[in-house]
Motif scaffolding. Structure first.
Motif, PDB file in Angstrom:
ATOM      1  N   PHE A   1       0.854  -1.188   0.000  1.00 18.30           N
ATOM      2  CA  PHE A   1       0.000   0.000   0.000  1.00 18.30           C
ATOM      3  C   PHE A   1       0.887   1.234   0.000  1.00 18.30           C
ATOM      4  O   PHE A   1       1.790   1.352   0.844  1.00 18.30           O
ATOM      5  N   ILE A   2       0.644   2.148  -0.939  1.00 20.92           N
ATOM      6  CA  ILE A   2       1.388   3.405  -1.009  1.00 20.92           C
ATOM      7  C   ILE A   2       0.375   4.547  -0.973  1.00 20.92           C
ATOM      8  O   ILE A   2      -0.418   4.712  -1.902  1.00 20.92           O
ATOM      9  N   ALA A   3       0.399   5.313   0.107  1.00 23.83           N
ATOM     10  CA  ALA A   3      -0.582   6.370   0.343  1.00 23.83           C
ATOM     11  C   ALA A   3      -0.292   7.623  -0.477  1.00 23.83           C
ATOM     12  O   ALA A   3       0.815   7.822  -1.005  1.00 23.83           O
ATOM     13  N   SER A   4      -1.285   8.499  -0.546  1.00 22.73           N
ATOM     14  CA  SER A   4      -1.134   9.809  -1.187  1.00 22.73           C
ATOM     15  C   SER A   4       0.015  10.565  -0.540  1.00 22.73           C
ATOM     16  O   SER A   4       0.177  10.540   0.681  1.00 22.73           O
ATOM     17  N   GLY A   5       0.807  11.221  -1.367  1.00 23.42           N
ATOM     18  CA  GLY A   5       1.895  12.044  -0.854  1.00 23.42           C
ATOM     19  C   GLY A   5       3.194  11.305  -0.620  1.00 23.42           C
ATOM     20  O   GLY A   5       4.218  11.933  -0.347  1.00 23.42           O
ATOM     21  N   VAL A   6       3.204   9.984  -0.712  1.00 25.50           N
ATOM     22  CA  VAL A   6       4.444   9.229  -0.559  1.00 25.50           C
ATOM     23  C   VAL A   6       5.295   9.440  -1.812  1.00 25.50           C
ATOM     24  O   VAL A   6       4.775   9.481  -2.926  1.00 25.50           O
ATOM     25  N   LYS A   7       6.611   9.570  -1.614  1.00 26.25           N
ATOM     26  CA  LYS A   7       7.539   9.764  -2.729  1.00 26.25           C
ATOM     27  C   LYS A   7       8.571   8.650  -2.722  1.00 26.25           C
ATOM     28  O   LYS A   7       9.262   8.442  -1.719  1.00 26.25           O
ATOM     29  N   ILE A   8       8.654   7.950  -3.843  1.00 28.94           N
ATOM     30  CA  ILE A   8       9.568   6.824  -4.007  1.00 28.94           C
ATOM     31  C   ILE A   8      10.528   7.164  -5.149  1.00 28.94           C
ATOM     32  O   ILE A   8      10.089   7.476  -6.252  1.00 28.94           O
ATOM     33  N   GLY A   9      11.832   7.092  -4.893  1.00 27.37           N
ATOM     34  CA  GLY A   9      12.833   7.411  -5.911  1.00 27.37           C
ATOM     35  C   GLY A   9      12.974   6.316  -6.951  1.00 27.37           C
ATOM     36  O   GLY A   9      12.144   5.402  -7.051  1.00 27.37           O
ATOM     37  N   ASN A  10      14.047   6.360  -7.704  1.00 23.88           N
ATOM     38  CA  ASN A  10      14.326   5.388  -8.763  1.00 23.88           C
ATOM     39  C   ASN A  10      14.988   4.142  -8.197  1.00 23.88           C
ATOM     40  O   ASN A  10      15.771   4.223  -7.240  1.00 23.88           O
ATOM     41  N   GLY A  11      14.691   2.986  -8.791  1.00 25.86           N
ATOM     42  CA  GLY A  11      15.359   1.752  -8.425  1.00 25.86           C
ATOM     43  C   GLY A  11      15.023   1.230  -7.041  1.00 25.86           C
ATOM     44  O   GLY A  11      15.775   0.425  -6.494  1.00 25.86           O
ATOM     45  N   VAL A  12      13.917   1.644  -6.461  1.00 26.79           N
ATOM     46  CA  VAL A  12      13.516   1.208  -5.121  1.00 26.79           C
ATOM     47  C   VAL A  12      12.842  -0.160  -5.210  1.00 26.79           C
ATOM     48  O   VAL A  12      12.040  -0.409  -6.110  1.00 26.79           O
ATOM     49  N   LYS A  13      13.167  -1.042  -4.265  1.00 32.22           N
ATOM     50  CA  LYS A  13      12.531  -2.360  -4.177  1.00 32.22           C
ATOM     51  C   LYS A  13      11.743  -2.427  -2.884  1.00 32.22           C
ATOM     52  O   LYS A  13      12.306  -2.273  -1.789  1.00 32.22           O
ATOM     53  N   ILE A  14      10.436  -2.633  -3.025  1.00 31.04           N
ATOM     54  CA  ILE A  14       9.552  -2.751  -1.869  1.00 31.04           C
ATOM     55  C   ILE A  14       9.005  -4.171  -1.877  1.00 31.04           C
ATOM     56  O   ILE A  14       8.275  -4.553  -2.785  1.00 31.04           O
ATOM     57  N   GLN A  15       9.379  -4.956  -0.878  1.00 30.32           N
ATOM     58  CA  GLN A  15       8.970  -6.349  -0.810  1.00 30.32           C
ATOM     59  C   GLN A  15       7.508  -6.466  -0.355  1.00 30.32           C
ATOM     60  O   GLN A  15       6.869  -5.469  -0.020  1.00 30.32           O
ATOM     61  N   ASN A  16       6.993  -7.677  -0.313  1.00 35.38           N
ATOM     62  CA  ASN A  16       5.585  -7.938  -0.011  1.00 35.38           C
ATOM     63  C   ASN A  16       5.148  -7.400   1.350  1.00 35.38           C
ATOM     64  O   ASN A  16       5.922  -7.365   2.304  1.00 35.38           O
ATOM     65  N   ASN A  17       3.872  -6.996   1.411  1.00 33.52           N
ATOM     66  CA  ASN A  17       3.180  -6.643   2.665  1.00 33.52           C
ATOM     67  C   ASN A  17       3.734  -5.407   3.368  1.00 33.52           C
ATOM     68  O   ASN A  17       3.770  -5.356   4.585  1.00 33.52           O
ATOM     69  N   VAL A  18       4.151  -4.411   2.615  1.00 28.05           N
ATOM     70  CA  VAL A  18       4.644  -3.155   3.195  1.00 28.05           C
ATOM     71  C   VAL A  18       3.609  -2.071   2.943  1.00 28.05           C
ATOM     72  O   VAL A  18       3.083  -1.952   1.842  1.00 28.05           O
ATOM     73  N   SER A  19       3.324  -1.261   3.979  1.00 28.59           N
ATOM     74  CA  SER A  19       2.434  -0.109   3.842  1.00 28.59           C
ATOM     75  C   SER A  19       3.240   1.159   4.074  1.00 28.59           C
ATOM     76  O   SER A  19       3.878   1.310   5.117  1.00 28.59           O
ATOM     77  N   LEU A  20       3.209   2.055   3.073  1.00 32.39           N
ATOM     78  CA  LEU A  20       3.895   3.343   3.182  1.00 32.39           C
ATOM     79  C   LEU A  20       2.831   4.420   3.309  1.00 32.39           C
ATOM     80  O   LEU A  20       2.056   4.653   2.388  1.00 32.39           O
ATOM     81  N   TYR A  21       2.798   5.063   4.464  1.00 28.14           N
ATOM     82  CA  TYR A  21       1.780   6.069   4.761  1.00 28.14           C
ATOM     83  C   TYR A  21       2.271   7.463   4.410  1.00 28.14           C
ATOM     84  O   TYR A  21       3.467   7.687   4.246  1.00 28.14           O
ATOM     85  N   SER A  22       1.344   8.404   4.328  1.00 28.00           N
ATOM     86  CA  SER A  22       1.684   9.795   4.021  1.00 28.00           C
ATOM     87  C   SER A  22       2.818  10.256   4.922  1.00 28.00           C
ATOM     88  O   SER A  22       2.794  10.031   6.131  1.00 28.00           O
ATOM     89  N   GLY A  23       3.820  10.875   4.302  1.00 23.80           N
ATOM     90  CA  GLY A  23       4.972  11.372   5.047  1.00 23.80           C
ATOM     91  C   GLY A  23       6.227  10.547   4.842  1.00 23.80           C
ATOM     92  O   GLY A  23       7.303  10.940   5.267  1.00 23.80           O
ATOM     93  N   VAL A  24       6.116   9.388   4.174  1.00 21.90           N
ATOM     94  CA  VAL A  24       7.304   8.577   3.909  1.00 21.90           C
ATOM     95  C   VAL A  24       7.920   9.017   2.577  1.00 21.90           C
ATOM     96  O   VAL A  24       7.223   9.160   1.579  1.00 21.90           O
ATOM     97  N   ILE A  25       9.239   9.239   2.598  1.00 18.19           N
ATOM     98  CA  ILE A  25       9.988   9.614   1.411  1.00 18.19           C
ATOM     99  C   ILE A  25      11.180   8.668   1.304  1.00 18.19           C
ATOM    100  O   ILE A  25      11.954   8.525   2.254  1.00 18.19           O
ATOM    101  N   CYS A  26      11.321   8.008   0.164  1.00 12.47           N
ATOM    102  CA  CYS A  26      12.456   7.108  -0.100  1.00 12.47           C
ATOM    103  C   CYS A  26      13.262   7.660  -1.271  1.00 12.47           C
ATOM    104  O   CYS A  26      12.715   7.878  -2.347  1.00 12.47           O
TER     105      CYS A  26
END
Length: 191
Positions: free
Chosen positions: A47-72
């Protein structure tokens, strides 16, 4: 036609941005205003919430929730079922959306499986958080942390190998032979 892959069971809300060559797998949900960079791999049930920012080449494995305010930043690795929070004292009967705190994950950092990252903290570049650890404070670049609460137990190279520093504060990555300097409790690569 999209230049990224989305599994037929994934939900992609209008208004999100997804970079080329990214892959979004089974049962994942990307909300509007989320930003995902190029060449990312979003595992199953993410789950990736509104406002989350994910850069290039990021790997997010199974069952991860990224809430508003997370920046990678670029090249971050988020292990299976790692957990992010977004408020320090949640209550179901109190709306605290105005209290969401930013959690910032710098370039190349790794967060192990089932680790918990308490909101408002910064994980430094190429830091490595061990599986099951609970991060309650800022983490310096190139540092290795484990436990609950997480405590520093060493330093790692860009390639994720533990560094052994000599009396002069010099260490070499055993894989690449890249040289590192430890000075004033900070590690940096030496050109």
């Amino acid at each position: 036609m999209a230049n990224y892959f989305v599994h037929e069971t994934a939900i992609i809300d209008a208004g999100c941005q997804i970079g080329p060559e990214s892959r979004i797998w089974h049962f994942s949900h990307i909300m509007s205003d989320a930003i995902i960079g190029k060449r990312c791999n979003i595992g199953q049930n993410v789950f990736i919430a509104s406002g989350v920012k994910i850069g290039n080449g990021v790997k997010i494995q199974n069952n991860v929730s990224l809430y508003s305010g997370v920046i990678c930043e670029d090249d971050v690795f988020l292990g299976p079922s790692c957990v992010f929070t977004n408020v320090t004292n949640p209550r179901s009967f109190i709306n605290r959306k105005e209290e969401f705190r930013t959690t910032y994950i710098e370039k190349g950092a790794t967060i192990g499986a089932n680790a918990t990252i308490v909101c408002g903290n910064r994980i430094g570049a190429y830091a490595l958080i061990g599986a099951g650890s609970v991060v309650t404070k800022d983490i310096p670049p190139y540092s290795l942390w484990t436990g609950n609460p997480a405590r520093q137990c060493g330093w790692v190279s860009k390639n994720g190998h533990k560094l052994e520093f000599d009396a002069k504060g010099i260490a070499f990555c055993p894989e690449t032979q890249e040289k590192y300097l430890l000075k004033n409790h900070q590690v940096s690569p030496v050109e």
